[in-house]
Design a protein around this motif. Sequence first.
Motif, PDB file in Angstrom:
ATOM      1  N   ASN A   3       4.867   4.095 -15.401  1.00  0.00           N
ATOM      2  CA  ASN A   3       4.262   4.439 -14.118  1.00  0.00           C
ATOM      3  C   ASN A   3       5.341   4.821 -13.113  1.00  0.00           C
ATOM      4  O   ASN A   3       6.468   4.342 -13.161  1.00  0.00           O
ATOM      5  N   TYR A   4       4.987   5.709 -12.176  1.00  0.00           N
ATOM      6  CA  TYR A   4       5.947   6.180 -11.184  1.00  0.00           C
ATOM      7  C   TYR A   4       5.313   6.164  -9.803  1.00  0.00           C
ATOM      8  O   TYR A   4       4.092   5.982  -9.661  1.00  0.00           O
ATOM      9  N   ASP A   5       6.154   6.347  -8.787  1.00  0.00           N
ATOM     10  CA  ASP A   5       5.713   6.086  -7.416  1.00  0.00           C
ATOM     11  C   ASP A   5       4.508   6.920  -6.988  1.00  0.00           C
ATOM     12  O   ASP A   5       3.527   6.383  -6.455  1.00  0.00           O
ATOM     13  N   VAL A   6       4.535   8.215  -7.231  1.00  0.00           N
ATOM     14  CA  VAL A   6       3.423   9.078  -6.796  1.00  0.00           C
ATOM     15  C   VAL A   6       2.135   8.667  -7.501  1.00  0.00           C
ATOM     16  O   VAL A   6       1.060   8.606  -6.884  1.00  0.00           O
ATOM     17  N   SER A   7       2.224   8.367  -8.788  1.00  0.00           N
ATOM     18  CA  SER A   7       1.044   7.935  -9.534  1.00  0.00           C
ATOM     19  C   SER A   7       0.498   6.629  -8.973  1.00  0.00           C
ATOM     20  O   SER A   7      -0.732   6.458  -8.836  1.00  0.00           O
TER      21      SER A   7
ATOM     22  N   GLY B  21       3.330  -3.878  -3.528  1.00  0.00           N
ATOM     23  CA  GLY B  21       3.784  -4.985  -4.350  1.00  0.00           C
ATOM     24  C   GLY B  21       4.692  -4.582  -5.493  1.00  0.00           C
ATOM     25  O   GLY B  21       4.901  -5.373  -6.422  1.00  0.00           O
ATOM     26  N   TYR B  22       5.257  -3.380  -5.451  1.00  0.00           N
ATOM     27  CA  TYR B  22       6.129  -2.874  -6.503  1.00  0.00           C
ATOM     28  C   TYR B  22       7.490  -2.499  -5.911  1.00  0.00           C
ATOM     29  O   TYR B  22       7.703  -2.574  -4.702  1.00  0.00           O
ATOM     30  N   TYR B  23       8.410  -2.060  -6.791  1.00  0.00           N
ATOM     31  CA  TYR B  23       9.657  -1.480  -6.304  1.00  0.00           C
ATOM     32  C   TYR B  23      10.026  -0.305  -7.200  1.00  0.00           C
ATOM     33  O   TYR B  23       9.549  -0.194  -8.339  1.00  0.00           O
ATOM     34  N   SER B  24      10.865   0.584  -6.684  1.00  0.00           N
ATOM     35  CA  SER B  24      11.172   1.839  -7.371  1.00  0.00           C
ATOM     36  C   SER B  24      12.551   1.799  -8.012  1.00  0.00           C
ATOM     37  O   SER B  24      13.494   1.232  -7.456  1.00  0.00           O
ATOM     38  N   VAL B  25      12.661   2.432  -9.185  1.00  0.00           N
ATOM     39  CA  VAL B  25      13.925   2.520  -9.925  1.00  0.00           C
ATOM     40  C   VAL B  25      14.182   3.991 -10.230  1.00  0.00           C
ATOM     41  O   VAL B  25      13.320   4.674 -10.803  1.00  0.00           O
TER      42      VAL B  25
ATOM     43  N   ARG C 282      11.167   6.068  -9.580  1.00  0.00           N
ATOM     44  CA  ARG C 282      11.262   6.740  -8.273  1.00  0.00           C
ATOM     45  C   ARG C 282      11.367   8.241  -8.473  1.00  0.00           C
ATOM     46  O   ARG C 282      12.230   8.724  -9.193  1.00  0.00           O
ATOM     47  N   THR C 283      10.469   8.993  -7.840  1.00  0.00           N
ATOM     48  CA  THR C 283      10.594  10.445  -7.809  1.00  0.00           C
ATOM     49  C   THR C 283      11.116  10.918  -6.464  1.00  0.00           C
ATOM     50  O   THR C 283      11.701  11.990  -6.362  1.00  0.00           O
TER      51      THR C 283
END
Length: 494
Positions: free
Chosen positions: A355-359, A336-340, A323-324
């Motif tokens: 991989n990260y949210d913006v990407s 279909g994902y979740y952020s950490v 998560r950014t």
Amino acid sequence: MTTIVAPPVTLSMEEYRRDWQPHGWQLLIIGPTATWRQEWGEWEAIRDIVQNALDAAEEYQWYYDDQGLVIADHGSGIQIADFLLGPPKLKPPHARGKFGEGMKIAALVLLRAGYPVKVDTVDREIWMVFLEQKTNGHANSLSALWRPNGTGTGTRFHIIGYRGSAFEDRFAVNIPKSSIIHEGPSKLADPIRRYNQLISYPAGRIYARDIYLKDIDSPWSYNLWSFDMAPDRHGPASEGDMHVDMGRLWCTVTDVDLLEQFLTMVTAPPATTTYESRNVALDAWSMGSVPGTDRRYYALIADNASFWQEAWQRIFGNNAVIRTSDRWDGTVKHLGYYSVSVAWNCEAALRQAINYDVSLVQESQERLREVEVVPDERLTPRQLAHLELSREIAGKWHYPGVAAVHAAIIPPASDRMRTAGLYQMSTREIFIATDQLERASTTVDTVVHEIAHHISEAEDGQPGHYTQMTAVAARVVELTAAGYFDDLLKEAVW
């Protein structure tokens, strides 16, 4: 063994001239008084004697004889001038000591505690004493009695009467090789390459250049080389530089089990709270480059991405991204994902491998650029009827209005989520997947979803989009009840 005849800890000038000078002993007045460094104790004294031995020979020996503790090395020996405070030049950058004072202060502290100190070095022997000097009162100054004799090689410190700890566990050179579970190059490489080390036992310590510095809350210990110490060695000159050096070490790790443990410490909040959770710094510019190479420590995480990815997936599974910003949480979930969240001083570095949210959102947008419009004449009568219904619904919104509604073949938004519809903000066009046009219910759901994007200009999962979906759905029900879509609904298949 012959009993050593030591001078008194405090020696008067009269005693020196009477008992020692006639036997060839010369007197060197070093200067500090017995009250100097009151905060130092036995540990600090032995620490600096061992430090001096390691700088002389890269190893040392310690043992007890019937007189006390002996600390010895096989170096080139000590000159009498070395006992003066403030040597002509500082020690080189690769040395453990830097300011050339610790050995003298160590002798002072031991004398103050009542232990005579004998130094045998190449071609000379030395007794450390306090010289009693009478001024308005009494001042005892650190001094040395010395004469030619001594050993053929190396230096031996003999602490007479001392039976306390040798603190051998506080020097990393005494740690078994099996306890060193990882080594990575430090910033020091010339003339001796130094390696930062991760140590399994004893755990929970930081060693600075082989010498114990402090306890930390960690399952490991660290032996670090690339930061400067404060002059009295009570800590680093800069705490931040030490944390950056911890980061250098972690950039070189490829053991997935270790990386898995590390990642649990640097999530935010941490799954496992340790010293690393608050302090380790994976900073691109501060860490610099690995000596002798053109690779930055920071870039090693990208080089070893597969190891970091495996460790991340072990903890969070295959559908977690960094998560950014929480603004992307809804969109990430839609895909279909979740952020950490991870620690702020590790996030940018870890994004090189994970991989990260913006990407993820950008990858989705790239996929969706491959949308293919299906002309009306290629649609079945049912699909066309439902498409016309969606166009009529979209036409009820104005200022600005939806420019067009198309049937389309739409790539999946992610490897985990198919795409039912798409809104192109720049052209104000709505695209509905042809399979959604098979039924009126899925067609209406999709067009309501995309009109909400048109009105809110918000991404999937963002509050503005949720709010507008509710409002658009309510308006469609209202218009349906008023009979606006009666003719089109006759052809619909629900």
